[in-house]
Every structure is written in C-alpha cells, then in structure tokens.
Scaffold this motif. Structure first.
Motif, PDB file in Angstrom:
ATOM      1  N   GLY A  85       0.817  -1.199   0.000  1.00 57.83           N
ATOM      2  CA  GLY A  85       0.000   0.000   0.000  1.00 57.83           C
ATOM      3  C   GLY A  85       0.853   1.253   0.000  1.00 57.83           C
ATOM      4  N   GLN A  86       0.183   2.377  -0.170  1.00 56.30           N
ATOM      5  CA  GLN A  86       0.879   3.656  -0.132  1.00 56.30           C
ATOM      6  C   GLN A  86       1.264   3.986   1.303  1.00 56.30           C
ATOM      7  N   ILE A  87       2.435   4.576   1.454  1.00 57.47           N
ATOM      8  CA  ILE A  87       3.037   4.771   2.769  1.00 57.47           C
ATOM      9  C   ILE A  87       2.606   6.076   3.412  1.00 57.47           C
ATOM     10  N   VAL A  88       2.321   5.997   4.708  1.00 58.68           N
ATOM     11  CA  VAL A  88       2.194   7.168   5.581  1.00 58.68           C
ATOM     12  C   VAL A  88       3.326   7.062   6.597  1.00 58.68           C
ATOM     13  N   THR A  89       4.150   8.093   6.704  1.00 56.24           N
ATOM     14  CA  THR A  89       5.304   8.037   7.606  1.00 56.24           C
ATOM     15  C   THR A  89       5.018   8.766   8.920  1.00 56.24           C
ATOM     16  N   LEU A  90       5.686   8.290   9.959  1.00 54.55           N
ATOM     17  CA  LEU A  90       5.561   8.881  11.284  1.00 54.55           C
ATOM     18  C   LEU A  90       6.867   8.660  12.032  1.00 54.55           C
ATOM     19  N   LYS A  91       7.322   9.698  12.735  1.00 55.03           N
ATOM     20  CA  LYS A  91       8.555   9.606  13.511  1.00 55.03           C
ATOM     21  C   LYS A  91       8.252   9.915  14.971  1.00 55.03           C
ATOM     22  N   VAL A  92       8.510   8.933  15.846  1.00 53.51           N
ATOM     23  CA  VAL A  92       8.273   9.102  17.283  1.00 53.51           C
ATOM     24  C   VAL A  92       9.416   8.430  18.034  1.00 53.51           C
ATOM     25  N   PHE A  93       9.444   8.627  19.359  1.00 51.26           N
ATOM     26  CA  PHE A  93      10.423   7.921  20.181  1.00 51.26           C
ATOM     27  C   PHE A  93       9.800   7.579  21.530  1.00 51.26           C
ATOM     28  N   GLU A  94       9.546   6.297  21.720  1.00 46.45           N
ATOM     29  CA  GLU A  94       8.991   5.777  22.972  1.00 46.45           C
ATOM     30  C   GLU A  94       7.700   6.492  23.378  1.00 46.45           C
ATOM     31  N   ASP A  95       6.901   6.834  22.374  1.00 41.39           N
ATOM     32  CA  ASP A  95       5.639   7.553  22.568  1.00 41.39           C
ATOM     33  C   ASP A  95       4.669   7.055  21.500  1.00 41.39           C
ATOM     34  N   ASN A  96       3.454   6.675  21.907  1.00 43.04           N
ATOM     35  CA  ASN A  96       2.546   6.068  20.929  1.00 43.04           C
ATOM     36  C   ASN A  96       1.278   6.869  20.654  1.00 43.04           C
ATOM     37  N   VAL A  97       1.184   8.091  21.133  1.00 44.00           N
ATOM     38  CA  VAL A  97      -0.042   8.872  20.951  1.00 44.00           C
ATOM     39  C   VAL A  97      -0.327   9.112  19.471  1.00 44.00           C
ATOM     40  N   LEU A  98       0.673   9.527  18.724  1.00 37.31           N
ATOM     41  CA  LEU A  98       0.467   9.803  17.301  1.00 37.31           C
ATOM     42  C   LEU A  98       0.224   8.522  16.511  1.00 37.31           C
ATOM     43  N   VAL A  99       0.823   7.429  16.948  1.00 39.19           N
ATOM     44  CA  VAL A  99       0.573   6.140  16.297  1.00 39.19           C
ATOM     45  C   VAL A  99      -0.904   5.782  16.406  1.00 39.19           C
ATOM     46  N   ARG A 100      -1.434   5.869  17.616  1.00 43.86           N
ATOM     47  CA  ARG A 100      -2.850   5.565  17.823  1.00 43.86           C
ATOM     48  C   ARG A 100      -3.741   6.520  17.036  1.00 43.86           C
ATOM     49  N   GLY A 101      -3.344   7.793  16.994  1.00 45.86           N
ATOM     50  CA  GLY A 101      -4.138   8.781  16.278  1.00 45.86           C
ATOM     51  C   GLY A 101      -4.285   8.458  14.800  1.00 45.86           C
ATOM     52  N   GLY A 126       0.378  -1.605  20.351  1.00 45.42           N
ATOM     53  CA  GLY A 126      -0.241  -2.698  21.083  1.00 45.42           C
ATOM     54  C   GLY A 126      -1.461  -3.239  20.373  1.00 45.42           C
ATOM     55  N   GLY A 127      -2.132  -4.161  21.034  1.00 47.75           N
ATOM     56  CA  GLY A 127      -3.242  -4.860  20.406  1.00 47.75           C
ATOM     57  C   GLY A 127      -4.420  -3.987  20.038  1.00 47.75           C
ATOM     58  N   ASN A 128      -4.838  -3.088  20.923  1.00 45.21           N
ATOM     59  CA  ASN A 128      -6.013  -2.258  20.632  1.00 45.21           C
ATOM     60  C   ASN A 128      -5.855  -1.400  19.382  1.00 45.21           C
ATOM     61  N   PRO A 129      -4.740  -0.674  19.215  1.00 45.59           N
ATOM     62  CA  PRO A 129      -4.572   0.101  17.988  1.00 45.59           C
ATOM     63  C   PRO A 129      -4.521  -0.761  16.730  1.00 45.59           C
ATOM     64  N   VAL A 130      -3.973  -1.975  16.841  1.00 45.62           N
ATOM     65  CA  VAL A 130      -3.915  -2.849  15.668  1.00 45.62           C
ATOM     66  C   VAL A 130      -5.313  -3.327  15.286  1.00 45.62           C
ATOM     67  N   VAL A 131      -6.141  -3.623  16.285  1.00 39.55           N
ATOM     68  CA  VAL A 131      -7.533  -3.975  15.996  1.00 39.55           C
ATOM     69  C   VAL A 131      -8.240  -2.814  15.303  1.00 39.55           C
ATOM     70  N   ILE A 147       6.606  -3.901  19.700  1.00 42.67           N
ATOM     71  CA  ILE A 147       5.167  -4.018  19.881  1.00 42.67           C
ATOM     72  C   ILE A 147       4.904  -4.880  21.115  1.00 42.67           C
ATOM     73  N   ARG A 148       3.647  -4.917  21.546  1.00 42.52           N
ATOM     74  CA  ARG A 148       3.248  -5.852  22.601  1.00 42.52           C
ATOM     75  C   ARG A 148       1.848  -6.383  22.281  1.00 42.52           C
ATOM     76  N   ASP A 149       1.316  -7.259  23.147  1.00 41.27           N
ATOM     77  CA  ASP A 149       0.039  -7.934  22.877  1.00 41.27           C
ATOM     78  C   ASP A 149       0.143  -8.777  21.605  1.00 41.27           C
ATOM     79  N   VAL A 150       1.219  -9.537  21.516  1.00 43.07           N
ATOM     80  CA  VAL A 150       1.528 -10.271  20.290  1.00 43.07           C
ATOM     81  C   VAL A 150       0.416 -11.255  19.908  1.00 43.07           C
ATOM     82  N   ASP A 151      -0.128 -11.987  20.876  1.00 44.58           N
ATOM     83  CA  ASP A 151      -1.174 -12.954  20.551  1.00 44.58           C
ATOM     84  C   ASP A 151      -2.394 -12.268  19.939  1.00 44.58           C
ATOM     85  N   GLU A 152      -2.751 -11.110  20.474  1.00 40.63           N
ATOM     86  CA  GLU A 152      -3.894 -10.366  19.928  1.00 40.63           C
ATOM     87  C   GLU A 152      -3.583  -9.863  18.523  1.00 40.63           C
ATOM     88  N   ILE A 153      -2.391  -9.349  18.331  1.00 40.72           N
ATOM     89  CA  ILE A 153      -1.998  -8.840  17.014  1.00 40.72           C
ATOM     90  C   ILE A 153      -1.964  -9.971  15.989  1.00 40.72           C
TER      91      ILE A 153
END
Length: 211
Positions: A85-101, A126-131, A147-153
């Motif tokens: 797919g077409q790429i959307v880029t994001l740069k963060v460091f040990e922070d997931n707020v923008l990832v979830r957004g 984590g699992g919730n944002p991947v869902v 990442i975490r929540d590997v089984d859910e992902i």
C-alpha cells in the motif's frame, strides 16, 4: 504490485482485451495495463509474484534507487503476511499517541511506517490500535521499534512488522513528526511512496509497481 501468476501466464488472452478501462473499479481490483488485477488482500490466497521476483524483474529500478530493499531486521506479526500500500510516515520515540491517532483514521489500504528510533525499551504499538487499524482498513504497519500484545496482534487480519516484542507500554506525550522523510533499516522512506511486503522481505518504491 503483486500479480497473480495465472494473470501473467495468459499473455495471449490479455493482449486481446481492451486497453482502456474505466478508473471506476471495485475495491477488490485495480486497473493495470488495460485489465483488472486483484488488490493485495485478495491475492493472499493465490499464487503470487514474490518480492524476490519483483527484484529480479526490476533490476534497473534497484540500480537507480527507485526501488529499495529494507535490511532484514523485522519480525513478522499479524495474519496478513503479504501486504502492500501507499506509505504514511511517522517519527516518534517511545511515545505512541500519534501512532494511535493515525490508526483511528480510515486507512484506505495504506501502510503506516513508524520510525520509533529503533528503541527496544518499550512497545509503541499494542493490540487495541492494531484492531482499530484492521477495522479501519489499513493494509499494514511497519514499526522500527517494539510491539506488545503479540497474541492479539497475530489474530488480526493485517500485516505487522516490528523489531521485537516488549511488555512495557510507551509514553503518552504526543511528541513526534507526521508525514516526514524517515530512515529505517538502511533506507530513506518518504511519505507517499509504496511498500510491498511478504515473507521474503520489504520493498520500498517511489511509485506504484506493476509487473
């Protein structure tokens, strides 16, 4: 673009098809060289042209840098091992707020590529944002981090690549940069480029590929 082997093997039939097609095609297909090709989600159950074969067929693009191969540093997660797919880029460091957004938005078949600075001190996905990403139509997520929540992902119908898993959660300060050039796995990646992934590896292309 991953193309079904059966499609490639019927050149004589394809040459007789009309070369002009309406751009108003269904979400399951797109127009390539005057005929319809299933999109990646529909190709997973078919014999595919692999990333290895794409590399073999596009040596000139590799030489020019228009097609690049990420270093093999990522682990495979999620049920969808083949995605693009077409790429959307994001740069963060040990922070997931923008990832979830981002993943709360409609994905429209895109791939979120997150430069997490290669940190292995916490998980930025984590699992919730991947869902949510699965439900919102993202094709995949590539994380230069953990990442975490590997089984859910692994139960989600989406492609995920990451360096490793880690049980600790990330910070929530909302610090980062959206849709900027990033460099991960030895490759510079720009927002709007195209990503192709399977079990052999990950390709980055300046433009959408056809075979």
């Amino acid at each position: 673009m991953f193309i079904a082997r059966d499609t490639l093997s019927h050149k004589s039939q394809l040459s007789q098809r009309p070369r002009s097609l309406s751009l108003s095609v269904s979400l399951s297909h797109r127009a390539v060289s005057g005929f319809l090709v299933p999109r990646p989600r529909f190709l997973e159950q078919m014999a595919l042209v692999t990333t290895a074969e794409v590399c073999d067929a596009h040596s000139q693009l590799i030489g020019s840098g228009d097609l690049r191969v990420l270093e093999p540093i990522f682990q495979i997660y999620g049920r969808r091992q083949v995605f693009s797919g077409q790429i959307v880029t994001l740069k963060v460091f040990e922070d997931n707020v923008l990832v979830r957004g981002f993943l709360e938005e409609k994905g429209n078949g895109r791939v979120l590529v997150v430069d997490g600075g290669g940190s292995k001190r916490c998980a930025i996905l984590g699992g919730n944002p991947v869902v949510q990403a699965q439900n919102n139509g993202w094709a995949g997520i590539v994380v230069n981090g953990c990442i975490r929540d590997v089984d859910e992902i692994n139960g989600c119908d989406i492609g995920v690549r990451a360096l490793a898993s880690h049980p600790m959660k990330a910070n929530k300060k909302g610090i980062g940069e959206k849709q900027v050039p990033i460099t991960i796995a030895g490759t510079r990646i720009c927002d709007g480029e195209w990503l192709y992934a399977d079990t052999d590896g990950i390709l980055i292309s300046r433009t959408e590929l056809s075979v």
